[in-house]
Design an enzyme around this catalytic site. Structure first.
Site, PDB file in Angstrom:
ATOM      1  N   HIS A  15      -0.942   3.694  -4.792  1.00 45.61           N
ATOM      2  CA  HIS A  15      -1.742   3.056  -3.741  1.00 45.61           C
ATOM      3  C   HIS A  15      -2.744   4.066  -3.182  1.00 45.61           C
ATOM      4  CE1 HIS A  15      -1.902  -0.185  -0.496  1.00 45.61           C
ATOM      5  NE2 HIS A  15      -2.720   0.755  -0.052  1.00 45.61           N
ATOM      6  N   HIS A  17      -7.069   4.295  -2.429  1.00 47.40           N
ATOM      7  CA  HIS A  17      -8.410   3.685  -2.457  1.00 47.40           C
ATOM      8  C   HIS A  17      -9.408   4.748  -2.892  1.00 47.40           C
ATOM      9  CE1 HIS A  17      -7.084   0.055  -0.164  1.00 47.40           C
ATOM     10  NE2 HIS A  17      -6.156   0.906   0.238  1.00 47.40           N
ATOM     11  N   HIS A 195      -2.160  -6.143  -0.312  1.00 51.43           N
ATOM     12  CA  HIS A 195      -1.857  -5.525   0.987  1.00 51.43           C
ATOM     13  C   HIS A 195      -1.244  -6.594   1.893  1.00 51.43           C
ATOM     14  CE1 HIS A 195      -4.487  -2.244  -0.199  1.00 51.43           C
ATOM     15  NE2 HIS A 195      -4.321  -1.629   0.950  1.00 51.43           N
ATOM     16  N   GLU A 198       1.513  -4.765   6.879  1.00 50.11           N
ATOM     17  CA  GLU A 198       1.098  -3.561   7.600  1.00 50.11           C
ATOM     18  C   GLU A 198       0.641  -4.032   8.991  1.00 50.11           C
ATOM     19  OE1 GLU A 198      -2.526  -1.719   6.230  1.00 50.11           O
ATOM     20  OE2 GLU A 198      -2.106   0.195   7.219  1.00 50.11           O
ATOM     21  N   ASP A 276      -2.753   6.395   0.302  1.00 51.99           N
ATOM     22  CA  ASP A 276      -3.684   5.366   0.803  1.00 51.99           C
ATOM     23  C   ASP A 276      -5.137   5.884   0.807  1.00 51.99           C
ATOM     24  OD1 ASP A 276      -4.077   2.775   1.625  1.00 51.99           O
ATOM     25  OD2 ASP A 276      -3.301   3.018   3.633  1.00 51.99           O
ATOM     26  N   ASP A 277      -5.511   6.596   1.850  1.00 50.44           N
ATOM     27  CA  ASP A 277      -6.868   7.153   1.984  1.00 50.44           C
ATOM     28  C   ASP A 277      -6.686   8.583   2.502  1.00 50.44           C
ATOM     29  OD1 ASP A 277      -8.558   4.431   1.891  1.00 50.44           O
ATOM     30  OD2 ASP A 277      -6.838   4.116   3.198  1.00 50.44           O
TER      31      ASP A 277
HETATM   32  N1  HPA Z   1      -6.054  -0.608   4.013  1.00 56.58           N
HETATM   33  C1  HPA Z   1      -6.691  -1.755   3.851  1.00 56.58           C
HETATM   34  N2  HPA Z   1      -7.889  -1.854   3.352  1.00 56.58           N
HETATM   35  C2  HPA Z   1      -8.485  -0.742   2.976  1.00 56.58           C
HETATM   36  C3  HPA Z   1      -7.895   0.486   3.121  1.00 56.58           C
HETATM   37  C4  HPA Z   1      -6.616   0.559   3.661  1.00 56.58           C
HETATM   38  O1  HPA Z   1      -6.023   1.640   3.809  1.00 56.58           O
HETATM   39  N3  HPA Z   1      -8.737   1.404   2.642  1.00 56.58           N
HETATM   40  C5  HPA Z   1      -9.804   0.736   2.218  1.00 56.58           C
HETATM   41  N4  HPA Z   1      -9.673  -0.555   2.408  1.00 56.58           N
HETATM   42 ZN    ZN Z   2      -4.351   0.545   1.268  1.00 59.98          ZN
END
Ligand code: HPA
Ligand code: ZN
Length: 332
Positions: A15, A17, A195, A198, A276-277
């Site tokens: 996971h 991005h 997703h 969350e 994630d990021d």
């Molecule tokens: N969550 C949801 N959408 C997203 C994310 C994230 O971490 N990063 C880029 N789009």
């Molecule tokens: Zn994500």
């Protein structure tokens, strides 16, 4: 913080991005080259600055305005894979959005994808990291765009593009609005993730399973608020792509010790770990593992088992799965 877990432990993450993994200095450099003023998305130390998840999405999209050509994405992919390889990652799946690569046009998307894939091939040769792509619709761009995205996904499905998902504002619309896109992707041979759980509660996870028929859930951690759902995830072997540091950074939980990942795992839900990021959330997989080891007493054996589960759930061909599993299990 001192290392608790061997930093060189081979890692897999499902996971990630692609644009969200862009080093801030890389985005700043592109902005300078193109004279784009996005200074307001950075803090005084040069990191990304945002107030909350919804502002994060705006900052993310502002950063994406600097990525304007296939060559920009080739350089981005190399920069991201250098960082991930330095983190010990040997296999990663990355979310890719045709919306940010030529605005969803199929001809343009093919050119961007070619650039991303050639960077991934180069990184595999030089850094020993393997990448696969999961095309994601952006939920707050709406159902119409998601159909265009799914079409791009199916047209380019193959060795590299192996999955389809949905990201963006989890509170925008309803999963049933996106069934066409997911049905199209499934019929096109793509594996599915979404997703959920969350910013939405347990019902959002149930809706993703019922309407989109996904085999993995991005995050999904708020399933813990409904133990019948937790049992369903365990029984149906639904895999969670858990990103604890992202959740803590965005204020979903006050700290790692309060994060439900250990309770989900204790209840036999298959959990995997991702960043994630990573620069947005000031994290790496090494930091995630060290924080989880401190919070829950997890050992190298726990992380090896979690990485093996990630590879079993990976959206890649069997030869790649076997090759990486050997590395993760120390049999290579
Ligand atoms: N969550 C949801 N959408 C997203 C994310 C994230 O971490 N990063 C880029 N789009
Ligand atoms: Zn994500």
């Amino acid at each position: 913080m001192t290392d608790r877990i061997d930093p060189a432990l081979p890692k897999a993450e499902l996971h990630l991005h692609l644009e969200g993994a862009a080093p801030p200095a890389f985005i700043r450099g592109l902005a300078q080259e193109k004279s784009i003023d996005i200074s307001k998305i950075f803090d005084e130390r040069g990191g990304y600055a945002y107030r909350d998840f919804w502002h994060f999405l705006q900052v993310y999209e502002a950063a994406c305005t600097t990525l304007q050509s296939p060559e920009d994405f080739r350089r981005l992919t190399l920069a991201v894979l250098e960082d991930r390889a330095a983190d010990g990652v040997v296999y990663a799946e990355t979310f890719l959005s045709p919306d940010f690569c030529g605005g969803g046009d199929l001809v343009a998307w093919r050119e961007y994808l070619h650039a991303i894939e050639s960077a991934a091939d180069e990184a595999e040769r030089t850094l020993g990291i393997t990448l696969r792509g999961v095309i994601t619709a952006i939920r707050h761009f709406g159902p119409e765009k998601s159909r265009q995205t799914a079409t791009c996904a199916v047209e380019t499905a193959g060795r590299f593009i192996t999955g389809f998902g949905i990201a963006g504002d989890e509170k925008a619309g309803h999963p049933r609005d996106f069934t066409w896109a997911f049905d199209c992707a499934r019929e096109g041979g793509l594996r599915l993730t979404a997703h959920a759980g969350e910013w939405g509660g347990p019902d959002s996870v149930r809706d993703a399973l019922d309407h989109l028929k996904v085999e993995r859930i991005g995050h999904g951690v708020r399933a813990i608020e409904d133990l019948a759902l937790v049992d369903r995830l365990a029984e149906d072997r639904i895999v969670l792509e858990v990103c604890p540091g992202s959740n803590v950074c965005l204020g979903l939980y006050p700290g790692f010790a309060q994060h439900p990942v250990a309770r989900l795992r204790d209840r036999e839900v298959i959990v995997t770990l991702s960043t994630d990021d990573p620069p947005f959330f000031h994290t790496t997989l090494r930091r995630e593992y060290d924080a989880l080891a401190a919070a829950f007493g997890w050992t190298e054996d726990d992380f090896r088992a979690i990485n093996a589960d990630a590879m079993r759930a990976a959206f890649c061909d069997e030869a790649t799965r076997d090759r990486i599993l050997k590395i993760i299990e120390g049999r290579a």
